[in-house]
Scaffold this motif. Structure first.
Motif, PDB file in Angstrom:
ATOM      1  N   LEU A 199       0.796  -1.226   0.080  1.00  0.00           N
ATOM      2  CA  LEU A 199       0.002  -0.205   0.138  1.00  0.00           C
ATOM      3  C   LEU A 199       1.032   1.240  -0.112  1.00  0.00           C
ATOM      4  O   LEU A 199       0.494   2.333  -0.428  1.00  0.00           O
ATOM      5  CB  LEU A 199      -0.968   0.039   1.073  1.00  0.00           C
ATOM      6  CG  LEU A 199      -2.078  -1.122   1.113  1.00  0.00           C
ATOM      7  CD1 LEU A 199      -2.928  -0.859   2.565  1.00  0.00           C
ATOM      8  CD2 LEU A 199      -2.862  -0.843   0.053  1.00  0.00           C
ATOM      9  N   LEU A 200       2.044   1.098   0.641  1.00  0.00           N
ATOM     10  CA  LEU A 200       2.872   2.418   0.754  1.00  0.00           C
ATOM     11  C   LEU A 200       3.917   2.375  -0.354  1.00  0.00           C
ATOM     12  O   LEU A 200       4.647   3.411  -0.525  1.00  0.00           O
ATOM     13  CB  LEU A 200       3.511   2.427   2.057  1.00  0.00           C
ATOM     14  CG  LEU A 200       2.779   2.593   3.317  1.00  0.00           C
ATOM     15  CD1 LEU A 200       3.273   2.186   4.654  1.00  0.00           C
ATOM     16  CD2 LEU A 200       2.223   3.929   3.399  1.00  0.00           C
ATOM     17  N   HIS A 201       3.957   1.243  -1.416  1.00  0.00           N
ATOM     18  CA  HIS A 201       4.743   1.218  -2.456  1.00  0.00           C
ATOM     19  C   HIS A 201       6.374   1.259  -1.971  1.00  0.00           C
ATOM     20  O   HIS A 201       6.993   2.017  -2.866  1.00  0.00           O
ATOM     21  CB  HIS A 201       4.752   2.606  -3.388  1.00  0.00           C
ATOM     22  CG  HIS A 201       3.102   2.687  -3.743  1.00  0.00           C
ATOM     23  ND1 HIS A 201       2.528   1.906  -4.655  1.00  0.00           N
ATOM     24  CD2 HIS A 201       2.258   3.820  -3.365  1.00  0.00           C
ATOM     25  CE1 HIS A 201       1.189   2.353  -4.574  1.00  0.00           C
ATOM     26  NE2 HIS A 201       0.925   3.379  -4.145  1.00  0.00           N
ATOM     27  N   ILE A 202       6.585   0.355  -0.977  1.00  0.00           N
ATOM     28  CA  ILE A 202       7.970   0.142  -0.577  1.00  0.00           C
ATOM     29  C   ILE A 202       8.151  -1.273  -0.070  1.00  0.00           C
ATOM     30  O   ILE A 202       6.855  -1.987  -0.164  1.00  0.00           O
ATOM     31  CB  ILE A 202       8.402   0.946   0.368  1.00  0.00           C
ATOM     32  CG1 ILE A 202       7.494   0.752   1.747  1.00  0.00           C
ATOM     33  CG2 ILE A 202       8.251   2.515   0.302  1.00  0.00           C
ATOM     34  CD1 ILE A 202       7.891   1.332   3.114  1.00  0.00           C
ATOM     35  N   THR A 203       9.304  -1.931   0.011  1.00  0.00           N
ATOM     36  CA  THR A 203       9.314  -3.204   0.297  1.00  0.00           C
ATOM     37  C   THR A 203       9.075  -3.403   1.945  1.00  0.00           C
ATOM     38  O   THR A 203       9.272  -2.387   2.662  1.00  0.00           O
ATOM     39  CB  THR A 203      10.865  -3.636   0.142  1.00  0.00           C
ATOM     40  OG1 THR A 203      11.645  -3.042   1.141  1.00  0.00           O
ATOM     41  CG2 THR A 203      11.071  -3.338  -1.325  1.00  0.00           C
TER      42      THR A 203
END
Length: 279
Positions: A199-203
């Motif tokens: 959802l946060l577009h990170i790993t």
């Protein structure tokens, strides 16, 4: 003293209490309202199973749906309003209805105040009470301005207490707040760090690194804590069965939910319910 106003769908009110808050709360259902409670030192409060014995004057910020208990030692003022009254998009994100003092899964937002700060906050409360006694076309907006002033001052105290004093830390606090909001909105559907990282577009690794940078709490602990809090609320305050509660929280396998709850809470769901009811 008490007063209540309604502006179309917007509602705002307050009442003072002096050793009789439990009785006043029992006269009306305030659960759907956002509440700001000013309490004098000496009171005893429980919010979502966390106890406070107040050694200083304090402001509690209690969101709709949270459970709370005030004993007869409490003296102060309770403001209450619905989201329609204050939650508008033009507000600064830090002091909005979903700001730092609300939807915070890390802790119950409470502000402890020195005497000088308490005097300022009580002054704002007095102005709110004076305004509510007026019949004026600008009443609604003046109440909103005074409420925002109270929230801004409280937010400054929270930031100072948590040492949010430079831009890097402010950015990390804002990121943590965004993560906190996502958990609040999705905890019944998403149970893993990977889902929130997406959802946060990170790993997941990057999410863990950012959340633990200024906190001892990991993302997984935040997610599980929010799920367990809701499970405890439902066990303590509803007649739902353990299986129904597990399903409501997104667990189709009730056995898995029971194991998870027991591991996190240190007691089985049924034993927790029995203990709470006996207490």
């Amino acid at each position: 003293m008490a007063h209540f106003r309604q502006f179309a769908f917007k509602q705002f009110g307050y009442f003072d209490f002096y050793h009789n808050l439990p009785n006043q709360l029992a006269q009306q259902d305030y659960k759907s309202f956002v509440k700001i409670v000013f309490l004098k030192a000496g009171g005893h409060v429980v919010v979502d199973f966390q106890e406070y014995q107040l050694e200083q004057d304090a402001l509690f910020f209690i969101n709709a749906g949270q459970y709370y208990r005030f004993d007869t030692s409490c003296i102060g003022t309770l403001l209450y309003y619905n989201r329609d009254f204050y939650c508008v998009e033009i507000h600064d994100k830090e002091v909005a209805c979903d700001g730092i003092l609300f939807h915070n899964v890390y802790e119950i937002p409470v502000i402890f105040m020195e005497p000088a700060t308490s005097d300022i906050m009580q002054g704002i409360l007095r102005e709110i009470k004076i305004e509510l006694a007026q019949e004026d076309s600008g009443l609604e907006e003046m109440l909103r301005i005074l409420l925002k002033q109270l929230i801004i001052r409280a937010t400054r105290i929270w930031k100072h207490t948590h040492q949010v004093d430079n831009e890097d830390i402010r950015q990390e606090v804002e990121f943590s707040r965004t993560f906190s909001q996502l958990v609040e909105w999705h905890y019944t559907r998403f149970h893993t760090v990977a889902e929130y990282a997406e959802l946060l577009h990170i790993t997941p690794k990057a999410l863990n690194k950012r959340i633990t940078r200024y906190s001892q709490t990991t993302p997984n602990e935040v997610i599980k804590s929010r799920i367990m809090l809701e499970a405890k609320r439902l066990l303590a305050h509803t007649p739902l069965s353990v299986k129904e509660i597990g399903y409501k929280l997104g667990y189709d396998d009730s056995s898995y939910f029971i194991r998870l709850f027991t591991k996190q809470a240190g007691a089985s769901p049924q034993f927790f319910r029995q203990q709470y009811q006996q207490a």
